[in-house]
Design an enzyme around this catalytic site. Structure first.
Site, PDB file in Angstrom:
ATOM      1  CE1 TYR A 193      -4.659 -57.710   7.206  1.00 19.97           C
ATOM      2  CE2 TYR A 193      -3.573 -57.387   9.308  1.00 19.97           C
ATOM      3  CZ  TYR A 193      -4.703 -57.659   8.579  1.00 19.97           C
ATOM      4  OH  TYR A 193      -5.893 -57.889   9.220  1.00 19.97           O
ATOM      5  CE  LYS A 228      -3.891 -60.723  10.913  1.00 18.26           C
ATOM      6  NZ  LYS A 228      -4.121 -61.036  12.337  1.00 18.26           N
TER       7      LYS A 228
HETATM    8  C1  VAH Z   1      -7.147 -53.944   6.462  1.00 16.21           C
HETATM    9  N1  VAH Z   1      -9.303 -53.884   7.618  1.00 16.21           N
HETATM   10  O1  VAH Z   1      -7.636 -53.213   5.632  1.00 16.21           O
HETATM   11  C2  VAH Z   1      -8.095 -54.688   7.413  1.00 16.21           C
HETATM   12  C3  VAH Z   1      -8.506 -55.996   6.821  1.00 16.21           C
HETATM   13  C4  VAH Z   1      -9.392 -57.170   4.848  1.00 16.21           C
HETATM   14  C5  VAH Z   1      -8.884 -55.899   5.356  1.00 16.21           C
HETATM   15  O2  VAH Z   1      -7.544 -56.949   7.027  1.00 16.21           O
HETATM   16  O3  VAH Z   1      -5.961 -54.123   6.546  1.00 16.21           O
END
Ligand code: VAH
Length: 313
Positions: A140, A144
């Site tokens: 993730y 990003k």
């Molecule tokens: C997550 N709520 O936990 C999201 C967010 C900063 C955390 O990107 O993946």
């Protein structure tokens, strides 16, 4: 007209409702891969589409004469660790679809959410600066960080007006928690009201940057309404708010529910949380677009419990 892609998500749901209130229901089109909650579905135009399907999104943009897009569809940190290639595909191909629509002048403005997940273990943890070392260790976070690079590239190369915020963990009660590492801070309120106890999957001293959803929605719209010439950052703006540990959050809940108890059973999400900052320096956002958060920990706790209580009644 405004299009929200991922309108049924944690941010998308509240963003759609707020924008419809502000701009009029028929001027805000909601799109998601599945239907959303009743409040969302009854509040204006809705289309089912896959954010990674360029043709489907382009058809909706042309049909409704869309001029700005909020791309809120993503696979969050914990889930993307279980399905890396699906997470990368969703997070990146949806972004390329929207950036290319803007490059081809089919839309004129884009909002795309980044996250504190772009920071990694080598990033300074306290008051993390706007520009700093970023070596994310989650799928993730990598998506990003790459997305931020692409946003800045499309702005510089093609003049695309894309704006972005590195959201901290977001706390809200209108939607169920959706696969985030910070979602312990959402689940805890549901459990506090239901059974007056919670087992946290993060350890008691794990401080993370957090924000109540109302502040995050206000920041998003404020950034989108800021004149382009004021914006110095076209990768993504740091956004601070509050920072607390599960222990501090539990103490805040005990102020309202004295018999509430918490215990700790850290799981794989503890390893993710330990790579992220504890607090964020958002002075650039404060300077460029006059950002100021309003919800501190106790105000957020009260708002969450009141909001959930109302929903449960
Ligand atoms: C997550 N709520 O936990 C999201 C967010 C900063 C955390 O990107 O993946």
């Amino acid at each position: 007209k405004t299009l929200i892609i991922g309108a049924c998500g944690q941010i998308g749901t509240e963003l759609t409702l707020k924008l419809r209130e502000k701009y009029g229901e028929d001027n805000v089109i909601a799109v998601d891969i599945r239907e959303g909650n009743e409040e969302l579905m009854q509040s204006g135009p809705f289309e089912i589409a896959d954010a990674t399907d360029y043709k489907a999104i382009e058809d909706i943009v042309m049909h409704y004469e869309i001029d700005e897009v909020y791309l809120m569809a993503a696979m969050l940190s914990a889930t993307a660790e279980k399905f890396p290639m699906r997470g990368w595909h969703l997070n990146m191909d949806s972004l390329f679809n929207v950036l290319n629509l803007a490059k081809d002048k089919k839309i004129n403005k884009v909002f795309w959410p980044s996250s504190i997940a772009v920071f990694g273990p080598s990033t300074p943890k306290n008051q993390t600066p706007q520009t700093t070392v970023m070596e994310p260790t989650t799928v993730y976070g990598i998506s990003k960080q790459s997305g931020e690079r692409w946003c800045e590239y499309y702005h510089k190369k093609f003049g695309v007006d894309v704006r972005s915020i590195r959201y901290p963990g977001l706390i809200s009660y209108k939607t169920a928690p959706g696969g985030g590492t910070t979602d312990y801070a959402v689940e805890i309120f549901h459990e506090a009201l239901a059974v007056k106890k919670y087992t946290s999957f993060l350890s008691e001293e794990t401080a993370l940057p957090m924000m109540f959803m109302d502040d995050a929605i206000r920041a998003t719209i404020q950034l989108m309404e800021t004149p382009a010439e004021n914006l110095k950052i076209r990768s993504s703006y740091n956004l601070g708010g509050i920072s607390f540990t599960p222990k501090q959050l539990a103490e805040s809940i005990k102020e309202e529910i004295p018999e509430f108890t918490i215990d700790y059973n850290p799981d794989f999400r503890q390893d993710i949380a330990e790579t992220w900052p504890s607090s964020i320096d958002d002075s650039q956002a404060r300077k460029d677009w006059n950002w100021k958060h309003e919800y501190n920990l106790s105000k957020m706790t009260k708002a969450m419990l009141a909001g959930l209580q109302k929903k449960l009644n």
